[in-house]
Design a protein around this motif. Structure first.
Motif, PDB file in Angstrom:
ATOM      1  N   ASN A   1      54.050  48.651 -37.540  1.00 33.66           N
ATOM      2  CA  ASN A   1      54.410  47.241 -37.594  1.00 33.66           C
ATOM      3  C   ASN A   1      54.503  46.728 -36.157  1.00 33.66           C
TER       4      ASN A   1
ATOM      5  N   THR B   1      54.083  43.543 -35.134  1.00 30.25           N
ATOM      6  CA  THR B   1      54.116  42.080 -35.182  1.00 30.25           C
ATOM      7  C   THR B   1      55.138  41.473 -34.227  1.00 30.25           C
TER       8      THR B   1
ATOM      9  N   VAL C   1      56.945  40.436 -43.676  1.00 33.93           N
ATOM     10  CA  VAL C   1      56.906  41.089 -42.374  1.00 33.93           C
ATOM     11  C   VAL C   1      56.834  40.009 -41.302  1.00 33.93           C
TER      12      VAL C   1
ATOM     13  N   SER D   1      49.387  46.498 -38.561  1.00 36.55           N
ATOM     14  CA  SER D   1      50.367  46.707 -39.630  1.00 36.55           C
ATOM     15  C   SER D   1      49.744  47.460 -40.786  1.00 36.55           C
TER      16      SER D   1
END
Length: 370
Positions: free
Chosen positions: A102, A104, A119, A360
């Motif tokens: 992840n 982000t 997310v 992701s």
């Protein structure tokens, strides 16, 4: 971070990873290749687009070990686009869920997958309701999405202060909202151009698709106006079969696709709704400078193409070596990056061309918060 906070975060991440496999049916009513109307019609019948589909909620998620779209590993190379840098780190055996890829954080990228969990900024946010086709206002302060009852909602970025903007009539399926904002300057006000703060979205009314608009504060949705450019031999613009709108730019111009002719259209808000077809493809997005990105089938896979604001210019294939479908592209706010979905997660690629990078493991709809 306190033990209680870690427990909450761990639970949320585990739940999102566990339901990733089922989320593939919850994301889009569009055929990625847009090469056939029948395929688009079939996809539109998925449970994700049925009003009141409470089965989409993650009340009984599958066990993580049974999730086929879990974080990428050497056992699933076929799901990875050729040439993509698979950057997922090796996962510790003790806490594999928390080690899921992840990246982000700090990017503005968000991923919705038809559950209540989104997310966002390196973490998982619980919106407290089903979130489908998440989109953002240009300033990033409000989210728009289709909820579990099929209605159009807005909220703050943490899911609070929800507002039901409009309720979908029985038998009508709504999808893919986009936020259109236009604030006229002094000269534009003299031209009597009104400000705009509305949401456009796709409405499937018993198999007939149109793009509707509704004030972002709430109101009654109505079809957007679609006219042709006033040239010597204007081609008529289809009034039905339109879907996947996306707006951008100071004046809120938009792009959308038509499932019947398989083309991408532009719609210029400043020129009073006039528009035209500019490319063969589907699932378009537009950046603030007028460049577009869209999906087109090549050799059996969905590729991403870009085209400059001069729509007569040549197209660029951003994923020429793809061996899996690359779909649902989204421009970053600065227009330099395109995020997109694949069967094994979300990737990004420079809009000018380059090597895609996985960011992701969550399979869902990418969107950028401005």
């Amino acid at each position: 971070m306190s033990a209680r906070a870690r427990l909450r975060r761990s639970s949320a991440v585990a739940l999102v990873s566990a339901i990733t496999a089922g989320s593939a049916l919850l994301l889009t009513a569009c055929d990625p290749s847009a090469d056939g109307k029948a395929a688009a019609r079939s996809a539109a019948a998925t449970p994700s687009r049925t009003a009141g589909s409470a089965t989409a909620t993650p009340s009984a998620p599958a066990a993580p070990a049974a999730t086929p779209s879990a974080p990428a590993s050497a056992s699933a190379p076929a799901a990875t686009p050729s040439g993509v840098a698979t950057t997922a780190p090796a996962r510790p055996s003790a806490r594999p869920v928390e080690a899921a890829l992840n990246l982000t954080e700090g990017t503005g990228l968000t991923i919705s997958n038809g559950t209540r969990y989104v997310v966002m900024d390196g973490r998982v946010v619980d919106f407290g309701t089903v979130v489908r086709d998440l989109a953002w206002s240009p300033d990033g302060k409000r989210a728009a999405f289709v909820d579990g009852n099929g209605n159009l909602e807005t909220s703050d970025p943490d899911g609070s202060h929800k507002t039901v903007v409009a309720k979908a009539p029985s038998g009508t399926t709504w999808s893919h909202p986009t936020w259109q904002v236009f604030t006229p300057d002094a000269d534009e006000r003299k031209m009597h151009l009104p400000p705009v703060n509305s949401l456009q979205f796709t409405a499937d009314d018993h198999g007939t698709r149109r793009i509707l608009a509704v004030p972002a504060q709430g109101g009654t949705p109505a079809p957007i106006t679609l006219n042709t450019y006033a040239d010597e031999d204007p081609a008529p613009v289809p009034q039905t079969g339109n879907l996947w709108p996306n707006t951008a730019g100071r004046i809120g111009s938009s792009v959308y696709a038509n499932e019947d002719d398989g083309q991408v259209y532009i719609r210029d808000q400043y020129l009073r709704q006039e528009g035209m077809a500019v490319a063969k493809g589907s699932q378009p997005d537009r950046d603030d400078d007028g460049d577009i990105v869209f999906v087109r089938s090549v050799a059996g896979h969905s590729h991403l193409f870009t085209k400059g604001s001069d729509y007569r210019a040549a197209e660029r294939d951003l994923t020429p070596h793809a061996t899996a479908d690359c779909t649902e592209p989204a421009f970053s706010p600065d227009g330099r990056t395109v995020a997109f979905r694949t069967p094994d997660g979300i990737y990004t690629v420079p809009a000018a061309g380059g090597t895609p990078t996985k960011v992701s493991d969550t399979v869902g709809l990418p969107a950028y918060r401005g």
